[in-house]
Scaffold this motif. Structure first.
Motif, PDB file in Angstrom:
ATOM      1  N   ALA A   7       0.824  -1.213   0.000  1.00 54.89           N
ATOM      2  CA  ALA A   7       0.000   0.000   0.000  1.00 54.89           C
ATOM      3  C   ALA A   7       0.855   1.258   0.000  1.00 54.89           C
ATOM      4  CB  ALA A   7      -0.932  -0.008   1.205  1.00 54.89           C
ATOM      5  N   SER A   8       2.054   1.205   0.572  1.00 57.25           N
ATOM      6  CA  SER A   8       2.903   2.394   0.632  1.00 57.25           C
ATOM      7  C   SER A   8       3.729   2.572  -0.648  1.00 57.25           C
ATOM      8  CB  SER A   8       3.833   2.326   1.848  1.00 57.25           C
ATOM      9  OG  SER A   8       4.772   1.281   1.684  1.00 57.25           O
ATOM     10  N   GLU A   9       3.750   1.572  -1.507  1.00 52.75           N
ATOM     11  CA  GLU A   9       4.487   1.683  -2.759  1.00 52.75           C
ATOM     12  C   GLU A   9       3.723   2.529  -3.762  1.00 52.75           C
ATOM     13  OE1 GLU A   9       7.039  -2.361  -3.354  1.00 52.75           O
ATOM     14  OE2 GLU A   9       4.996  -2.363  -4.079  1.00 52.75           O
ATOM     15  N   ARG A  10       4.495   3.147  -4.657  1.00 48.18           N
ATOM     16  CA  ARG A  10       3.874   3.881  -5.753  1.00 48.18           C
ATOM     17  C   ARG A  10       4.588   3.514  -7.042  1.00 48.18           C
ATOM     18  NH1 ARG A  10       6.076   9.832  -5.875  1.00 48.18           N
ATOM     19  NH2 ARG A  10       8.154   9.484  -5.074  1.00 48.18           N
ATOM     20  N   ALA A  11       3.852   3.589  -8.128  1.00 52.84           N
ATOM     21  CA  ALA A  11       4.403   3.291  -9.450  1.00 52.84           C
ATOM     22  C   ALA A  11       5.163   4.512  -9.933  1.00 52.84           C
ATOM     23  CB  ALA A  11       3.288   2.934 -10.420  1.00 52.84           C
ATOM     24  N   ILE A  12       6.439   4.326 -10.273  1.00 52.10           N
ATOM     25  CA  ILE A  12       7.278   5.447 -10.684  1.00 52.10           C
ATOM     26  C   ILE A  12       8.115   5.093 -11.903  1.00 52.10           C
ATOM     27  CG2 ILE A  12       7.409   6.516  -8.406  1.00 52.10           C
ATOM     28  CD1 ILE A  12      10.213   5.261  -8.101  1.00 52.10           C
ATOM     29  N   LEU A  13       8.581   6.140 -12.571  1.00 53.34           N
ATOM     30  CA  LEU A  13       9.532   6.034 -13.664  1.00 53.34           C
ATOM     31  C   LEU A  13      10.803   6.729 -13.185  1.00 53.34           C
ATOM     32  CD1 LEU A  13       9.433   5.083 -16.692  1.00 53.34           C
ATOM     33  CD2 LEU A  13       9.254   7.499 -17.236  1.00 53.34           C
ATOM     34  N   VAL A  14      11.933   6.032 -13.281  1.00 51.36           N
ATOM     35  CA  VAL A  14      13.213   6.580 -12.821  1.00 51.36           C
ATOM     36  C   VAL A  14      14.162   6.673 -14.004  1.00 51.36           C
ATOM     37  CG1 VAL A  14      15.179   6.234 -11.266  1.00 51.36           C
ATOM     38  CG2 VAL A  14      12.884   5.529 -10.547  1.00 51.36           C
ATOM     39  N   THR A  15      14.783   7.848 -14.174  1.00 52.15           N
ATOM     40  CA  THR A  15      15.823   7.999 -15.188  1.00 52.15           C
ATOM     41  C   THR A  15      17.170   8.108 -14.478  1.00 52.15           C
ATOM     42  OG1 THR A  15      15.606  10.416 -15.260  1.00 52.15           O
ATOM     43  CG2 THR A  15      14.254   9.144 -16.806  1.00 52.15           C
ATOM     44  N   THR A  16      18.221   7.702 -15.198  1.00 56.06           N
ATOM     45  CA  THR A  16      19.565   7.733 -14.618  1.00 56.06           C
ATOM     46  C   THR A  16      20.523   8.516 -15.510  1.00 56.06           C
ATOM     47  OG1 THR A  16      20.378   5.742 -15.727  1.00 56.06           O
ATOM     48  CG2 THR A  16      19.168   5.425 -13.647  1.00 56.06           C
ATOM     49  N   GLN A  17      21.663   8.860 -14.945  1.00 57.35           N
ATOM     50  CA  GLN A  17      22.705   9.567 -15.694  1.00 57.35           C
ATOM     51  C   GLN A  17      23.196   8.746 -16.876  1.00 57.35           C
ATOM     52  OE1 GLN A  17      25.892  10.661 -13.068  1.00 57.35           O
ATOM     53  NE2 GLN A  17      24.581  11.947 -11.797  1.00 57.35           N
ATOM     54  N   HIS A  18      22.982   7.458 -16.830  1.00 58.25           N
ATOM     55  CA  HIS A  18      23.468   6.555 -17.876  1.00 58.25           C
ATOM     56  C   HIS A  18      22.394   6.296 -18.936  1.00 58.25           C
ATOM     57  CE1 HIS A  18      26.754   6.108 -15.110  1.00 58.25           C
ATOM     58  NE2 HIS A  18      25.860   5.855 -14.176  1.00 58.25           N
ATOM     59  N   LYS A  19      21.379   7.165 -18.953  1.00 49.61           N
ATOM     60  CA  LYS A  19      20.287   7.145 -19.926  1.00 49.61           C
ATOM     61  C   LYS A  19      19.344   5.959 -19.760  1.00 49.61           C
ATOM     62  CE  LYS A  19      22.876   9.904 -23.181  1.00 49.61           C
ATOM     63  NZ  LYS A  19      23.425  10.059 -24.493  1.00 49.61           N
ATOM     64  N   GLY A  24       8.947   0.916 -12.120  1.00 55.57           N
ATOM     65  CA  GLY A  24       8.845  -0.050 -11.029  1.00 55.57           C
ATOM     66  C   GLY A  24       8.074   0.539  -9.866  1.00 55.57           C
ATOM     67  N   TYR A  25       8.096  -0.194  -8.769  1.00 55.62           N
ATOM     68  CA  TYR A  25       7.347   0.191  -7.574  1.00 55.62           C
ATOM     69  C   TYR A  25       8.324   0.443  -6.433  1.00 55.62           C
ATOM     70  CZ  TYR A  25       3.534  -1.602 -10.337  1.00 55.62           C
ATOM     71  OH  TYR A  25       2.615  -1.812 -11.346  1.00 55.62           O
ATOM     72  N   ALA A  26       8.148   1.584  -5.754  1.00 56.22           N
ATOM     73  CA  ALA A  26       9.043   1.950  -4.655  1.00 56.22           C
ATOM     74  C   ALA A  26       8.260   2.646  -3.559  1.00 56.22           C
ATOM     75  CB  ALA A  26      10.156   2.860  -5.160  1.00 56.22           C
ATOM     76  N   ALA A  88       0.883   2.548 -15.524  1.00 60.04           N
ATOM     77  CA  ALA A  88       1.332   1.361 -14.784  1.00 60.04           C
ATOM     78  C   ALA A  88       0.739   0.093 -15.391  1.00 60.04           C
ATOM     79  CB  ALA A  88       0.967   1.486 -13.308  1.00 60.04           C
ATOM     80  N   ALA A  89      -0.525   0.132 -15.758  1.00 59.30           N
ATOM     81  CA  ALA A  89      -1.171  -1.037 -16.372  1.00 59.30           C
ATOM     82  C   ALA A  89      -0.494  -1.389 -17.695  1.00 59.30           C
ATOM     83  CB  ALA A  89      -2.655  -0.758 -16.582  1.00 59.30           C
ATOM     84  N   GLN A  90      -0.121  -0.388 -18.475  1.00 63.03           N
ATOM     85  CA  GLN A  90       0.573  -0.637 -19.744  1.00 63.03           C
ATOM     86  C   GLN A  90       1.951  -1.251 -19.512  1.00 63.03           C
ATOM     87  OE1 GLN A  90      -2.067  -0.563 -22.066  1.00 63.03           O
ATOM     88  NE2 GLN A  90      -0.306  -0.055 -23.335  1.00 63.03           N
ATOM     89  N   TRP A  91       2.680  -0.740 -18.509  1.00 66.51           N
ATOM     90  CA  TRP A  91       4.002  -1.297 -18.194  1.00 66.51           C
ATOM     91  C   TRP A  91       3.885  -2.773 -17.815  1.00 66.51           C
ATOM     92  CZ3 TRP A  91       8.870   0.443 -18.827  1.00 66.51           C
ATOM     93  CH2 TRP A  91       9.047   1.810 -19.076  1.00 66.51           C
ATOM     94  N   GLU A  92       2.838  -3.125 -17.110  1.00 67.57           N
ATOM     95  CA  GLU A  92       2.648  -4.512 -16.654  1.00 67.57           C
ATOM     96  C   GLU A  92       2.404  -5.461 -17.807  1.00 67.57           C
ATOM     97  OE1 GLU A  92       3.158  -5.797 -13.749  1.00 67.57           O
ATOM     98  OE2 GLU A  92       3.453  -3.925 -12.663  1.00 67.57           O
ATOM     99  N   LYS A  93       2.046  -4.958 -18.974  1.00 68.73           N
ATOM    100  CA  LYS A  93       1.786  -5.817 -20.134  1.00 68.73           C
ATOM    101  C   LYS A  93       3.066  -6.375 -20.737  1.00 68.73           C
ATOM    102  CE  LYS A  93      -2.591  -3.784 -21.492  1.00 68.73           C
ATOM    103  NZ  LYS A  93      -3.321  -3.043 -22.547  1.00 68.73           N
TER     104      LYS A  93
END
Length: 97
Positions: A7-19, A24-26, A88-93
């Motif tokens: 319940a405390s997790e949220r669906a997020i998109l993370v970008t990094t310096q390495h492109k 995922g869920y965090a 999030a639903a699309q990512w799960e596909k």
């Protein structure tokens, strides 16, 4: 995983310096590292998404390439973007076209 943690997790998109672009869920997104549960890497996205923020808004569509889900710890983070429930639903596909 217990219900309280999920319940405390949220669906997020993370970008990094390495492109890297990861979905995922965090539950914790501060600090120099982020642990993502069921993380997926976006290898390719289509131009109709209009950039990586389209992946957080609409999610991957036909023509995108999304890798399989694994748990991961990311470093060198450049952004954390909240995903819509639709995205999030699309990512799960697990699209790979």
């Amino acid at each position: 995983m217990n219900k309280k943690a999920a319940a405390s997790e949220r669906a997020i998109l993370v970008t990094t310096q390495h492109k890297g672009i990861f979905f995922g869920y965090a539950s914790k997104t501060g600090g120099v590292t982020i642990k993502l549960r069921a993380a997926r890497l976006c290898i390719y996205w289509t131009a109709d998404l209009r950039g990586f923020m389209g992946l957080a808004s609409s999610g991957p569509q036909k023509g995108c390439r999304i890798g399989p889900a694994v748990d991961i710890e990311l470093r060198d983070i450049t952004s954390v973007t909240e995903c819509t429930p639709q995205a999030a639903a699309q990512w799960e596909k697990n699209i790979w076209s």
